[in-house]
Design a protein around this motif. Structure first.
Motif, PDB file in Angstrom:
ATOM      1  N   HIS A 233       1.031 -37.590 -33.799  1.00  0.00           N
ATOM      2  CA  HIS A 233       1.325 -36.441 -32.938  1.00  0.00           C
ATOM      3  C   HIS A 233       0.561 -35.216 -33.403  1.00  0.00           C
ATOM      4  O   HIS A 233       1.122 -34.129 -33.540  1.00  0.00           O
ATOM      5  CB  HIS A 233       2.829 -36.169 -32.882  1.00  0.00           C
ATOM      6  N   LEU A 267      14.718 -30.563 -38.709  1.00  0.00           N
ATOM      7  CA  LEU A 267      13.934 -29.923 -37.646  1.00  0.00           C
ATOM      8  C   LEU A 267      12.768 -30.788 -37.221  1.00  0.00           C
ATOM      9  O   LEU A 267      12.082 -30.498 -36.242  1.00  0.00           O
ATOM     10  CB  LEU A 267      13.421 -28.553 -38.111  1.00  0.00           C
ATOM     11  N   HIS A 268      12.527 -31.859 -37.958  1.00  0.00           N
ATOM     12  CA  HIS A 268      11.397 -32.765 -37.683  1.00  0.00           C
ATOM     13  C   HIS A 268      11.956 -34.171 -37.426  1.00  0.00           C
ATOM     14  O   HIS A 268      12.751 -34.332 -36.513  1.00  0.00           O
ATOM     15  CB  HIS A 268      10.417 -32.685 -38.863  1.00  0.00           C
ATOM     16  N   ARG A 298      24.229 -19.240 -30.534  1.00  0.00           N
ATOM     17  CA  ARG A 298      23.451 -19.463 -31.769  1.00  0.00           C
ATOM     18  C   ARG A 298      24.326 -20.033 -32.879  1.00  0.00           C
ATOM     19  O   ARG A 298      24.043 -19.852 -34.059  1.00  0.00           O
ATOM     20  CB  ARG A 298      22.802 -18.163 -32.268  1.00  0.00           C
ATOM     21  N   LEU A 301      22.275 -25.744 -32.878  1.00  0.00           N
ATOM     22  CA  LEU A 301      21.029 -26.079 -32.163  1.00  0.00           C
ATOM     23  C   LEU A 301      21.325 -27.272 -31.262  1.00  0.00           C
ATOM     24  O   LEU A 301      22.130 -28.134 -31.607  1.00  0.00           O
ATOM     25  CB  LEU A 301      19.934 -26.464 -33.160  1.00  0.00           C
ATOM     26  N   LYS A 311       5.978 -27.534 -23.996  1.00  0.00           N
ATOM     27  CA  LYS A 311       6.802 -26.547 -23.271  1.00  0.00           C
ATOM     28  C   LYS A 311       7.134 -27.134 -21.903  1.00  0.00           C
ATOM     29  O   LYS A 311       7.352 -26.441 -20.938  1.00  0.00           O
ATOM     30  CB  LYS A 311       6.050 -25.215 -23.167  1.00  0.00           C
ATOM     31  N   ASN A 361      12.934 -33.731 -26.442  1.00  0.00           N
ATOM     32  CA  ASN A 361      11.750 -34.218 -27.145  1.00  0.00           C
ATOM     33  C   ASN A 361      11.968 -35.683 -27.532  1.00  0.00           C
ATOM     34  O   ASN A 361      12.976 -36.284 -27.150  1.00  0.00           O
ATOM     35  CB  ASN A 361      11.458 -33.344 -28.371  1.00  0.00           C
ATOM     36  N   VAL A 362      11.056 -36.208 -28.293  1.00  0.00           N
ATOM     37  CA  VAL A 362      11.046 -37.650 -28.601  1.00  0.00           C
ATOM     38  C   VAL A 362      12.361 -38.077 -29.264  1.00  0.00           C
ATOM     39  O   VAL A 362      12.809 -39.201 -29.121  1.00  0.00           O
ATOM     40  CB  VAL A 362       9.859 -37.999 -29.530  1.00  0.00           C
TER      41      VAL A 362
END
Ligand code: SDX
Length: 429
Positions: A233, A267-268, A298, A301, A311, A361-362
């Motif tokens: 990626h 986060l990954h 907030r 997440l 995006k 996302n993925v």
């Protein structure tokens, strides 16, 4: 269109400079000529988290975040997921071209015959607690592999690199499966060279007392597609770690250990595990609205949503959603899918997410498939690492063979204390 240059006027001195524009970028080093005095170091570019900085030129993966495009060496991910296999895609990502039949057979032969690991690895694998996170075990054991292959330090020898590439692609599933079996207190199931890459991984994970494990072909295919979707990626956090650590000319096992550690973060690559925990915490469709209120306040997440580059909808998430339906024909429908679909439905209409261009996302759907396939939650990032290993190695190899690259050593903007004298402890306040 005018000249491919940028004219910069330094208002501090009134001087103007002309710097070339290439591939839509200027070279940051061209800013160093902009000085206010002879002893001035010259202008730096400042870009925390590299939000707008290209660290390399690459021919491996192309992403268009606005259009939701992902291509490996020019081939659209949708076509590869539908028509290729993980090992063929790994060959493509590393060699730049789809293999001929003899090339593919040779590639598969070498990887199939490098799946075993040294018996000593079992000894320190057994040293981990039963509940040790498999990503911690993987990062530790893949790094330790460097001590079993000291010749891997010859990173500038293409034949040597190829041998380590075979070993790493072949052994990541074995290490992962052994870590999983250790966590269950089960004996290790050894590789079966008659099986496909994905089938053998399922064998090492789930083989019980049967003489020969027979993987379910639908699950075997689904796993292969998921690995394809994770192969590379471009300059994501873990690829950047692979390139940065590899730039010191350390062996590839140590560099893959660093990339694995980067991927471990929530986060990954750790997001797929976090998505499952989030869906379980929500518990039912009717609690989705309440959870999204926490996200907008907030307090949480929406894991599996958002992306630095995409995006729009992550093209991989689309393919994963389609794959989910095939898996559920075998495993039965996963009730968490309904919560995920409701989350997505509401989020895609809600200004908080729409205005921030937050899409699945993925990681949003992959965890749901993994859970349906009976994978334990904490192994999800390990599955990501297995799929991503060929991409890390392709990025590493491209860095080593790029004449413009050298050891990564960024600059900084020092905003700390000016010079001051030591203060004896009795005089400190
Ligand atoms: C992967 O880089 C890659 O290519 C990674 C990857 C790969 O294949 O290697 O695609 C794999 O890592 C996918 C991403 C998995 N991570 C998650 O799903 C974790 C949740 N996502 C977020 O943490 C976040 O979206 C990131 C980390 C993915 C991207 O973060 P950015 O680009 O730094 O964006 P940001 O944090 O600056 O967010 C912009 C705004 C902020 O709001 P404001 O402060 O501007 O008001 O969007 C908000 C953020 O608070 N936001 C989110 C959110 N993601 C961003 N709000 C709620 N939930 C989220 N998930």
């Amino acid at each position: 269109m005018g000249k491919e240059t940028l004219t910069i006027t330094d208002n501090r001195t009134g001087k103007t400079y002309e710097v070339p524009v290439e591939h839509g970028a200027i070279r940051a080093i061209d800013l160093r000529q902009i000085r206010v005095s002879d002893d001035d170091f010259g202008l730096l570019s400042y870009d925390p988290a590299f939000m707008n900085t290209a660290s390399c030129k690459s021919t491996i993966t192309f992403i268009d975040g606005d259009k939701g495009i992902l291509r490996y060496r020019g081939y659209p991910i949708e076509q590869l997921a539908e028509r290729s296999t993980f090992l063929e895609t790994a060959y493509l990502i590393l060699h730049g071209e789809l293999p001929t039949r003899p090339q593919l057979e040779d590639w598969i032969y070498h990887i199939t015959h490098h799946t075993m690991i040294h018996e000593n690895i079992k000894k320190f694998m057994d040293g981990f607690h039963y509940d040790a996170h498999p990503m911690g075990i993987l990062a530790g054991t893949v790094g330790a592999l460097s001590t079993f292959y000291p010749d891997a330090k010859n990173i500038l020898d293409p034949a040597n690199r190829q041998r380590q590439i075979y070993r790493l692609i072949a052994k990541m599933p074995t290490l992962a499966a052994f870590a999983y079996r250790h966590s269950l207190g089960m004996q290790y199931a050894y590789p079966d060279n008659d099986l496909s890459y994905g089938g053998n991984f399922l064998n090492m994970l789930f083989k019980a007392t049967e003489l020969k494990y027979k993987p379910d072909p639908v699950l075997e295919k689904a796993l292969d597609v998921l690995f394809i979707l994770h192969v590379d990626h471009e300059q994501n956090c873990s690829a950047n770690a692979m390139r940065s650590v590899g730039s010191s000319h350390v062996d590839p096992y140590s560099a893959v250990a660093a990339a694995t550690a980067a991927l471990y973060g929530p986060l990954h690559g750790g997001a797929n595990e976090a998505v499952l925990r989030m869906l379980r915490e929500i518990g039912s469709k009717d609690k989705v609205g309440e959870f999204l209120k926490k996200v907008k306040a907030r307090e949480a997440l929406l894991m599996g949503f958002g992306h630095r580059v995409y995006k729009s909808y992550d093209p991989r998430a689309k393919v994963i959603r389609q794959t989910a339906e095939q898996v559920f024909t075998v495993t039965g429908r996963n009730p968490l899918l309904d919560i995920a679909l409701e989350l997505e439905r509401i989020a895609l209409e809600d200004d908080f997410f729409v205005n921030r261009r937050l899409y699945p996302n993925v990681d949003f759907y992959s965890g749901i498939i993994y859970q349906a396939m009976q994978f334990p939650v904490d192994i999800y990032p390990v599955l990501f690492a297995i799929g991503r290993t060929p991409g890390w190695l392709a990025q590493w190899q491209e860095m080593l063979t790029d004449s413009e690259q050298k050891i990564c050593r960024p600059r900084q903007l020092y905003i700390g204390s000016a010079e001051r004298d030591y203060v004896p402890i009795e005089k400190r306040k």
